[in-house]
Design a protein around this motif. Structure first.
Motif, PDB file in Angstrom:
ATOM      1  N   GLU A   1       0.653  -1.192  -0.048  1.00  0.00           N
ATOM      2  CA  GLU A   1       0.025  -0.073   0.161  1.00  0.00           C
ATOM      3  C   GLU A   1       0.932   1.384  -0.030  1.00  0.00           C
ATOM      4  O   GLU A   1       0.444   2.396  -0.764  1.00  0.00           O
ATOM      5  CB  GLU A   1      -0.858   0.068   1.216  1.00  0.00           C
ATOM      6  N   VAL A   2       1.876   1.242   0.758  1.00  0.00           N
ATOM      7  CA  VAL A   2       2.810   2.404   0.853  1.00  0.00           C
ATOM      8  C   VAL A   2       4.021   2.572   0.159  1.00  0.00           C
ATOM      9  O   VAL A   2       4.205   3.326  -0.861  1.00  0.00           O
ATOM     10  CB  VAL A   2       3.078   2.906   2.276  1.00  0.00           C
ATOM     11  N   GLU A   3       4.817   1.286   0.139  1.00  0.00           N
ATOM     12  CA  GLU A   3       6.276   1.195  -0.516  1.00  0.00           C
ATOM     13  C   GLU A   3       5.988   0.831  -2.084  1.00  0.00           C
ATOM     14  O   GLU A   3       6.864   1.556  -2.848  1.00  0.00           O
ATOM     15  CB  GLU A   3       6.898   0.447   0.273  1.00  0.00           C
ATOM     16  N   HIS A   4       5.108   0.182  -2.407  1.00  0.00           N
ATOM     17  CA  HIS A   4       5.126  -0.161  -3.698  1.00  0.00           C
ATOM     18  C   HIS A   4       3.622  -0.316  -4.273  1.00  0.00           C
ATOM     19  O   HIS A   4       3.002  -1.519  -4.672  1.00  0.00           O
ATOM     20  CB  HIS A   4       5.810  -1.582  -3.995  1.00  0.00           C
ATOM     21  N   PRO A   5       2.975   0.630  -4.265  1.00  0.00           N
ATOM     22  CA  PRO A   5       1.520   0.825  -4.643  1.00  0.00           C
ATOM     23  C   PRO A   5       1.254   0.432  -6.262  1.00  0.00           C
ATOM     24  O   PRO A   5       0.307  -0.125  -6.586  1.00  0.00           O
ATOM     25  CB  PRO A   5       1.151   2.167  -4.552  1.00  0.00           C
ATOM     26  N   GLU A   6       2.274   0.495  -6.987  1.00  0.00           N
ATOM     27  CA  GLU A   6       2.115   0.291  -8.467  1.00  0.00           C
ATOM     28  C   GLU A   6       2.129  -1.425  -8.519  1.00  0.00           C
ATOM     29  O   GLU A   6       1.943  -1.906  -9.631  1.00  0.00           O
ATOM     30  CB  GLU A   6       3.293   0.702  -9.171  1.00  0.00           C
ATOM     31  N   GLN A   7       2.546  -2.286  -7.531  1.00  0.00           N
ATOM     32  CA  GLN A   7       2.533  -3.608  -7.956  1.00  0.00           C
ATOM     33  C   GLN A   7       1.084  -4.055  -7.181  1.00  0.00           C
ATOM     34  O   GLN A   7       0.276  -3.586  -6.618  1.00  0.00           O
ATOM     35  CB  GLN A   7       3.532  -4.395  -6.892  1.00  0.00           C
ATOM     36  N   THR A   8       0.784  -5.241  -8.180  1.00  0.00           N
ATOM     37  CA  THR A   8      -0.747  -5.793  -8.194  1.00  0.00           C
ATOM     38  C   THR A   8      -0.330  -6.731  -6.521  1.00  0.00           C
ATOM     39  O   THR A   8       0.436  -7.335  -6.397  1.00  0.00           O
ATOM     40  CB  THR A   8      -0.874  -7.073  -8.916  1.00  0.00           C
ATOM     41  N   TYR A   9      -1.525  -6.341  -5.702  1.00  0.00           N
ATOM     42  CA  TYR A   9      -1.562  -6.879  -4.290  1.00  0.00           C
ATOM     43  C   TYR A   9      -2.417  -7.985  -4.156  1.00  0.00           C
ATOM     44  O   TYR A   9      -3.878  -7.678  -4.218  1.00  0.00           O
ATOM     45  CB  TYR A   9      -1.682  -6.028  -3.393  1.00  0.00           C
ATOM     46  N   GLN A  10      -2.530  -9.112  -4.359  1.00  0.00           N
ATOM     47  CA  GLN A  10      -3.241 -10.430  -4.429  1.00  0.00           C
ATOM     48  C   GLN A  10      -2.716 -11.372  -3.270  1.00  0.00           C
ATOM     49  O   GLN A  10      -1.708 -11.864  -3.370  1.00  0.00           O
ATOM     50  CB  GLN A  10      -3.402 -11.091  -5.590  1.00  0.00           C
ATOM     51  N   LYS A  11      -3.625 -11.394  -2.155  1.00  0.00           N
ATOM     52  CA  LYS A  11      -3.086 -12.390  -1.067  1.00  0.00           C
ATOM     53  C   LYS A  11      -3.246 -13.817  -1.806  1.00  0.00           C
ATOM     54  O   LYS A  11      -3.997 -14.113  -2.436  1.00  0.00           O
ATOM     55  CB  LYS A  11      -4.113 -12.219   0.093  1.00  0.00           C
ATOM     56  N   ASN A  12      -2.415 -14.626  -1.184  1.00  0.00           N
ATOM     57  CA  ASN A  12      -2.472 -15.960  -1.457  1.00  0.00           C
ATOM     58  C   ASN A  12      -2.245 -16.925  -0.260  1.00  0.00           C
ATOM     59  O   ASN A  12      -1.526 -17.799  -0.307  1.00  0.00           O
ATOM     60  CB  ASN A  12      -1.131 -16.250  -2.424  1.00  0.00           C
ATOM     61  N   GLY A  13      -3.000 -16.426   0.499  1.00  0.00           N
ATOM     62  CA  GLY A  13      -2.900 -17.516   1.805  1.00  0.00           C
ATOM     63  C   GLY A  13      -1.595 -17.266   2.731  1.00  0.00           C
ATOM     64  O   GLY A  13      -0.883 -16.362   2.751  1.00  0.00           O
ATOM     65  N   TYR A  14      -1.420 -18.361   3.201  1.00  0.00           N
ATOM     66  CA  TYR A  14      -0.254 -18.438   4.329  1.00  0.00           C
ATOM     67  C   TYR A  14       0.658 -19.696   4.192  1.00  0.00           C
ATOM     68  O   TYR A  14       0.228 -20.679   3.549  1.00  0.00           O
ATOM     69  CB  TYR A  14      -0.517 -18.469   5.684  1.00  0.00           C
ATOM     70  N   TYR A  15       1.890 -20.017   4.475  1.00  0.00           N
ATOM     71  CA  TYR A  15       2.359 -21.183   4.747  1.00  0.00           C
ATOM     72  C   TYR A  15       3.231 -21.105   5.966  1.00  0.00           C
ATOM     73  O   TYR A  15       3.335 -20.162   6.700  1.00  0.00           O
ATOM     74  CB  TYR A  15       3.688 -21.153   3.495  1.00  0.00           C
ATOM     75  N   ASN A  16       3.191 -22.367   6.617  1.00  0.00           N
ATOM     76  CA  ASN A  16       3.601 -22.661   7.885  1.00  0.00           C
ATOM     77  C   ASN A  16       4.882 -22.742   8.118  1.00  0.00           C
ATOM     78  O   ASN A  16       5.848 -23.507   7.060  1.00  0.00           O
ATOM     79  CB  ASN A  16       3.044 -23.766   8.496  1.00  0.00           C
ATOM     80  N   ARG A  17       5.746 -22.177   9.085  1.00  0.00           N
ATOM     81  CA  ARG A  17       7.167 -22.330   9.507  1.00  0.00           C
ATOM     82  C   ARG A  17       7.122 -22.575  11.006  1.00  0.00           C
ATOM     83  O   ARG A  17       6.432 -22.105  11.559  1.00  0.00           O
ATOM     84  CB  ARG A  17       7.865 -20.894   8.865  1.00  0.00           C
TER      85      ARG A  17
END
Length: 77
Positions: A39-55
């Motif tokens: 939202e702030v640093e790279h607003p030009e990039q597409t923001y599509q969440k893709n869930g999570y991975y566990n660590r």
């Protein structure tokens, strides 16, 4: 009859109480960092969440299992 509680037992109990708190805060910080990144640093990039991975994360309080790390569809973050 008096029983003394061992120092290790107390430390283990505290670690067991702290681990869920640390896990919750780490997951919250990572989600906020991801939102800030897009939202702030790279607003030009597409923001599509893709869930999570566990660590797993080893801390001084013990191992935090199944820490959910957020990810986006294009792996920018």
């Amino acid at each position: 009859m008096s029983h003394s509680i061992g120092q290790n037992w107390i430390e283990n109990q505290l670690d067991d109480m702290i681990r869920p708190f640390v896990k919750e805060k780490m997951e919250m910080i990572m989600r906020e960092e991801m939102e800030q990144y897009f939202e702030v640093e790279h607003p030009e990039q597409t923001y599509q969440k893709n869930g999570y991975y566990n660590r797993n994360l080893d801390t001084k309080y013990g191992r935090i299992s199944d820490l959910q790390v957020p990810r986006d569809r294009e792996n920018h973050f």
